[in-house]
Design a protein around this motif. Sequence first.
Motif, PDB file in Angstrom:
ATOM      1  N   VAL A  13       0.900  -1.142  -0.115  1.00 46.91           N
ATOM      2  CA  VAL A  13      -0.014  -0.007  -0.105  1.00 46.91           C
ATOM      3  C   VAL A  13       0.781   1.294  -0.066  1.00 46.91           C
ATOM      4  O   VAL A  13       0.663   2.225  -0.780  1.00 46.91           O
ATOM      5  N   ILE A  14       1.997   1.296   0.589  1.00 40.74           N
ATOM      6  CA  ILE A  14       2.802   2.328   0.720  1.00 40.74           C
ATOM      7  C   ILE A  14       3.483   2.546  -0.513  1.00 40.74           C
ATOM      8  O   ILE A  14       3.485   3.740  -0.986  1.00 40.74           O
ATOM      9  N   MET A  15       3.748   1.519  -1.056  1.00 37.25           N
ATOM     10  CA  MET A  15       4.400   1.608  -2.439  1.00 37.25           C
ATOM     11  C   MET A  15       3.583   2.277  -3.669  1.00 37.25           C
ATOM     12  O   MET A  15       3.737   3.052  -4.474  1.00 37.25           O
ATOM     13  N   GLN A  16       2.269   1.662  -3.619  1.00 34.44           N
ATOM     14  CA  GLN A  16       1.227   2.222  -4.225  1.00 34.44           C
ATOM     15  C   GLN A  16       0.906   3.778  -4.132  1.00 34.44           C
ATOM     16  O   GLN A  16       0.626   4.517  -5.067  1.00 34.44           O
ATOM     17  N   CYS A  17       1.013   4.268  -2.741  1.00 34.39           N
ATOM     18  CA  CYS A  17       0.690   5.677  -2.530  1.00 34.39           C
ATOM     19  C   CYS A  17       1.949   6.412  -2.946  1.00 34.39           C
ATOM     20  O   CYS A  17       1.825   7.485  -3.422  1.00 34.39           O
ATOM     21  N   LEU A  18       3.204   5.864  -3.134  1.00 24.43           N
ATOM     22  CA  LEU A  18       4.337   6.754  -3.578  1.00 24.43           C
ATOM     23  C   LEU A  18       4.082   6.996  -4.959  1.00 24.43           C
ATOM     24  O   LEU A  18       4.532   7.784  -5.757  1.00 24.43           O
ATOM     25  N   ARG A  19       3.636   5.836  -5.785  1.00 29.54           N
ATOM     26  CA  ARG A  19       3.410   5.926  -7.305  1.00 29.54           C
ATOM     27  C   ARG A  19       2.436   6.969  -7.535  1.00 29.54           C
ATOM     28  O   ARG A  19       2.558   7.813  -8.479  1.00 29.54           O
ATOM     29  N   ILE A  20       1.303   7.089  -6.998  1.00 32.36           N
ATOM     30  CA  ILE A  20       0.264   7.937  -6.861  1.00 32.36           C
ATOM     31  C   ILE A  20       0.851   9.439  -6.751  1.00 32.36           C
ATOM     32  O   ILE A  20       0.578  10.560  -7.646  1.00 32.36           O
ATOM     33  N   ALA A  21       1.467   9.368  -5.490  1.00 35.15           N
ATOM     34  CA  ALA A  21       1.956  10.756  -5.128  1.00 35.15           C
ATOM     35  C   ALA A  21       3.108  11.434  -5.994  1.00 35.15           C
ATOM     36  O   ALA A  21       3.109  12.752  -6.530  1.00 35.15           O
ATOM     37  N   SER A  22       3.831  10.604  -6.831  1.00 36.20           N
ATOM     38  CA  SER A  22       4.737  11.183  -7.929  1.00 36.20           C
ATOM     39  C   SER A  22       4.231  11.744  -8.962  1.00 36.20           C
ATOM     40  O   SER A  22       4.458  12.879  -9.435  1.00 36.20           O
ATOM     41  N   VAL A  23       2.857  11.153  -9.209  1.00 35.34           N
ATOM     42  CA  VAL A  23       1.963  11.750 -10.412  1.00 35.34           C
ATOM     43  C   VAL A  23       1.591  13.201  -9.904  1.00 35.34           C
ATOM     44  O   VAL A  23       1.518  14.055 -10.709  1.00 35.34           O
ATOM     45  N   LYS A  24       0.773  13.095  -8.920  1.00 34.63           N
ATOM     46  CA  LYS A  24       0.117  14.434  -8.445  1.00 34.63           C
ATOM     47  C   LYS A  24       1.300  15.442  -8.123  1.00 34.63           C
ATOM     48  O   LYS A  24       0.907  16.551  -8.288  1.00 34.63           O
ATOM     49  N   ALA A  25       2.465  15.124  -7.465  1.00 36.85           N
ATOM     50  CA  ALA A  25       3.583  16.173  -7.366  1.00 36.85           C
ATOM     51  C   ALA A  25       3.788  16.709  -8.523  1.00 36.85           C
ATOM     52  O   ALA A  25       4.214  18.065  -8.549  1.00 36.85           O
ATOM     53  N   ALA A  26       3.811  16.042  -9.801  1.00 34.62           N
ATOM     54  CA  ALA A  26       4.405  16.573 -10.923  1.00 34.62           C
ATOM     55  C   ALA A  26       3.083  17.678 -11.389  1.00 34.62           C
ATOM     56  O   ALA A  26       3.526  18.769 -11.921  1.00 34.62           O
ATOM     57  N   ASP A  27       1.849  17.276 -11.294  1.00 33.85           N
ATOM     58  CA  ASP A  27       0.971  18.254 -11.743  1.00 33.85           C
ATOM     59  C   ASP A  27       0.883  19.507 -10.704  1.00 33.85           C
ATOM     60  O   ASP A  27       0.834  20.664 -11.398  1.00 33.85           O
ATOM     61  N   ILE A  28       1.061  19.254  -9.494  1.00 35.15           N
ATOM     62  CA  ILE A  28       1.175  20.601  -8.679  1.00 35.15           C
ATOM     63  C   ILE A  28       2.520  21.390  -8.923  1.00 35.15           C
ATOM     64  O   ILE A  28       2.232  22.756  -9.040  1.00 35.15           O
TER      65      ILE A  28
END
Length: 429
Positions: A247-262
């Motif tokens: 679950v933590i690795m899944q959150c890191l992958r999602i966070a990487s995409v959202k961080a690029a957009d922000i």
Amino acid sequence: MEQMTLNEKKFIETALLSDLRIDGRGPFDYRNVAIKFGREDGSSEVQLGQTHVMGFVTSQLVKPYRDRPNEGTLSIYTEFSPMADPSFEIGRPGVFAVELGRIVDRGLRESRAVDTESLCVVAGKWVWSVRIDLHILDNGGNLVDAANIAALVALLTFRRPECTLGGDNDQEVIIHSPEVREPLPLIVHHLPVAITFAFIGSESTVVIDPSNFEEAVMGGKLTVTLNTNGDVCAIQKAGGDGVIQSVIMQCLRIASVKAADITNKIKKAVESYNTERALRKIKRHPDPVVDVSKGAGMGVRSLSIEMEKTRLKIEDGKVNRSEDMEIETHSSKKTGCRDPYSKGINGDELKASLASRAAATSVEKMAVSPSVKTHFTMIDKTPTEMDSTPLLQQTIEAGEQTIKVKTLMDAVKPKHRRKKKTKANHDLS
């Protein structure tokens, strides 16, 4: 934050099992981020849904730490107001306020996003201390992400005063005002963006960017701070519920995409602010002919057309003034010849005497009075060379009065001369 009832909590948990949230978003949908700027450098305002945070950056010269004499300092302070949430109290910051400040500070300072060595002025004596103040105006959930964005935007738009060394031994620090020298921006190497996840329910359903209602029912929270390069700058796990590694690795992958957009939104907002700031610093000098308020939004062609129109209006005014002067001169000549005492006099002789007397009088006046000579000289000039029309009209009126007086005298004198000549001829005969 208001206490939620048991039915409200169950409703939120049941809706998440169907991948629905109370505000209509999906489990991994981020709320809209709105970034605004103040009039001064280093001020920002970020709105993430109902969450509202303001950031201010200031700086001052201080003495450095002994273990780091060549580096400046970066500190973060948070202020929670009861206006944002009734659970916030005035005075000593609570546990959540301390946690918020530490998470933002760890993401910025520990990752060395800001170049602190460039803040050194005199090694071991004077360095710049940068302070970030975060004010929570409204708590709509996920304060960490909103405060982190406000801090980043305020740092990118901040300008510190430029300083130089002077004095006898070049140890005296001279701080220059913004009017003398352009302030310097901070050197920011990368943008660490914080992304927060919440775990809700017995099955630990993962949602991104939790609202204030979801934070009231969540069992745990995970905040990941990372940049566009994929570097994990900080990670914070809060709450009692455990999270497995997948679950933590899944959150890191999602966070990487959202961080690029922000990050893209932050860069675009800062770029537009810098453009507007550069336009405000341009000094516009007023034009002597064209109005500045009209010419500010015109192009080169429009300005030339406006200047040509103004020049034509001025020339038309000069022509109208010259025509009016000519009309007044002709009218004065016509009214000057009217004399009620000149009836029965020969018109040809009267015209000849008037012309001779007027010429002699004008020559005498010009020889005696220099001021009158100046006035007659101005009459001989072209209308475009004349500056004062009222002075010329006064001169013409003075000439009319002189001509009228001379007319009466000339009208009487020839009559007496003719009588004397007739009597002399009679005596001779």
